[in-house]
Design a protein around this motif. Structure first.
Motif, mmCIF file in Angstrom:
data_model
loop_
_atom_site.group_PDB
_atom_site.id
_atom_site.type_symbol
_atom_site.label_atom_id
_atom_site.label_comp_id
_atom_site.label_asym_id
_atom_site.label_seq_id
_atom_site.Cartn_x
_atom_site.Cartn_y
_atom_site.Cartn_z
ATOM 1 N N UNK A 93 28.006 42.015 42.091
ATOM 2 C CA UNK A 93 29.007 40.992 41.789
ATOM 3 C C UNK A 93 29.960 41.549 40.745
ATOM 4 N N UNK A 94 31.242 41.277 40.948
ATOM 5 C CA UNK A 94 32.283 41.820 40.083
ATOM 6 C C UNK A 94 33.223 40.684 39.694
ATOM 7 N N UNK A 95 33.650 40.679 38.437
ATOM 8 C CA UNK A 95 34.641 39.681 38.038
ATOM 9 C C UNK A 95 35.897 39.854 38.889
ATOM 10 N N UNK A 96 36.471 38.754 39.287
ATOM 11 C CA UNK A 96 37.626 38.766 40.189
ATOM 12 C C UNK A 96 38.759 39.656 39.679
ATOM 13 N N UNK A 97 39.011 39.650 38.387
ATOM 14 C CA UNK A 97 40.133 40.421 37.862
ATOM 15 C C UNK A 97 39.811 41.907 37.670
ATOM 16 N N UNK A 98 38.574 42.312 37.900
ATOM 17 C CA UNK A 98 38.179 43.703 37.709
ATOM 18 C C UNK A 98 38.389 44.503 39.008
ATOM 19 N N UNK A 99 39.630 44.803 39.286
ATOM 20 C CA UNK A 99 39.991 45.500 40.531
ATOM 21 C C UNK A 99 39.417 46.912 40.585
ATOM 22 N N UNK A 100 39.328 47.586 39.449
ATOM 23 C CA UNK A 100 38.783 48.948 39.433
ATOM 24 C C UNK A 100 37.328 48.950 39.887
ATOM 25 N N UNK A 101 36.559 47.999 39.418
ATOM 26 C CA UNK A 101 35.157 47.914 39.814
ATOM 27 C C UNK A 101 35.024 47.563 41.293
ATOM 28 N N UNK A 102 35.913 46.725 41.794
ATOM 29 C CA UNK A 102 35.892 46.406 43.219
ATOM 30 C C UNK A 102 36.170 47.660 44.046
ATOM 31 N N UNK A 103 37.100 48.493 43.589
ATOM 32 C CA UNK A 103 37.415 49.747 44.302
ATOM 33 C C UNK A 103 36.208 50.689 44.312
ATOM 34 N N UNK A 104 35.460 50.731 43.211
ATOM 35 C CA UNK A 104 34.251 51.577 43.157
ATOM 36 C C UNK A 104 33.288 51.164 44.264
ATOM 37 N N UNK A 105 33.025 49.875 44.369
ATOM 38 C CA UNK A 105 32.089 49.399 45.391
ATOM 39 C C UNK A 105 32.611 49.670 46.794
ATOM 40 N N UNK A 106 33.894 49.457 47.012
ATOM 41 C CA UNK A 106 34.469 49.720 48.330
ATOM 42 C C UNK A 106 34.371 51.193 48.694
ATOM 43 N N UNK A 107 34.582 52.104 47.726
ATOM 44 C CA UNK A 107 34.443 53.548 47.976
ATOM 45 C C UNK A 107 33.029 53.889 48.430
ATOM 46 N N UNK A 108 32.051 53.136 47.919
ATOM 47 C CA UNK A 108 30.650 53.386 48.247
ATOM 48 C C UNK A 108 30.211 52.681 49.526
ATOM 49 N N UNK A 109 31.133 51.966 50.179
ATOM 50 C CA UNK A 109 30.824 51.338 51.459
ATOM 51 C C UNK A 109 30.431 49.875 51.396
ATOM 52 N N UNK A 110 30.476 49.273 50.221
ATOM 53 C CA UNK A 110 30.131 47.857 50.095
ATOM 54 C C UNK A 110 31.211 46.998 50.754
ATOM 55 N N UNK A 111 30.801 45.827 51.235
ATOM 56 C CA UNK A 111 31.699 44.868 51.868
ATOM 57 C C UNK A 111 31.856 43.647 50.969
ATOM 58 N N UNK A 112 33.086 43.225 50.775
ATOM 59 C CA UNK A 112 33.357 42.000 50.015
ATOM 60 C C UNK A 112 32.870 40.807 50.821
ATOM 61 N N UNK A 113 32.152 39.891 50.168
ATOM 62 C CA UNK A 113 31.562 38.763 50.876
ATOM 63 C C UNK A 113 32.198 37.421 50.560
ATOM 64 N N UNK A 114 33.208 37.377 49.741
ATOM 65 C CA UNK A 114 33.835 36.090 49.441
ATOM 66 C C UNK A 114 34.192 35.969 47.979
#
Length: 124
Positions: free
Chosen positions: A71-92
């Motif tokens: 789980x990542x704070x909505x405004x933390x775009x850098x952390x979201x990019x880290x997870x996406x690079x690793x293959x994670x899928x955003x769930x909502x």
């Protein structure tokens, strides 16, 4: 900063920390939550991507987790990019999901990675 000190974590806000815990968003499912924090001094250098890149195989291969969530704070775009690079899928979006030590309330973005997705990505 007082929040971390009161829990015996001292200057954790200056460090990089990664841990796995039971997934509180899934009910009666064997899954782990990937939790992490990177201090400002370490941010933006790819260190968390590297660290999480080592923890993900450990969670799947050694611990046998079928699902990893984060789980990542909505405004933390850098952390979201880290997870996406690793293959994670955003769930909502979990609205008003986190109250930070200073009292601020934030929305949370849940991500997940299934073991079979990770295994498929390793074969590519």
């Amino acid at each position: 900063r007082d929040y971390y000190a009161s829990r015996g974590l001292g200057d954790v806000y200056k460090r990089q920390v990664v841990w796995l815990s039971p997934d509180s968003l899934r009910y009666q499912m064997e899954s782990l939550s990937l939790e992490y924090f990177v201090g400002e001094a370490f941010a933006g250098r790819g260190l968390m991507t590297e660290a999480l890149g080592a923890v993900v195989p450990y969670a799947f291969q050694t611990l046998g987790a079928p699902v990893l969530s984060a789980r990542v704070l909505r405004e933390n775009k850098a952390s979201q990019r880290v997870l996406e690079k690793l293959g994670f899928t955003r769930e909502g979006l979990l609205r008003r999901a986190v109250r930070c030590p200073g009292g601020q309330v934030h929305d949370d973005v849940p991500f997940s990675l299934l073991r079979q997705e990770w295994e498929a990505s390793q074969r590519e």
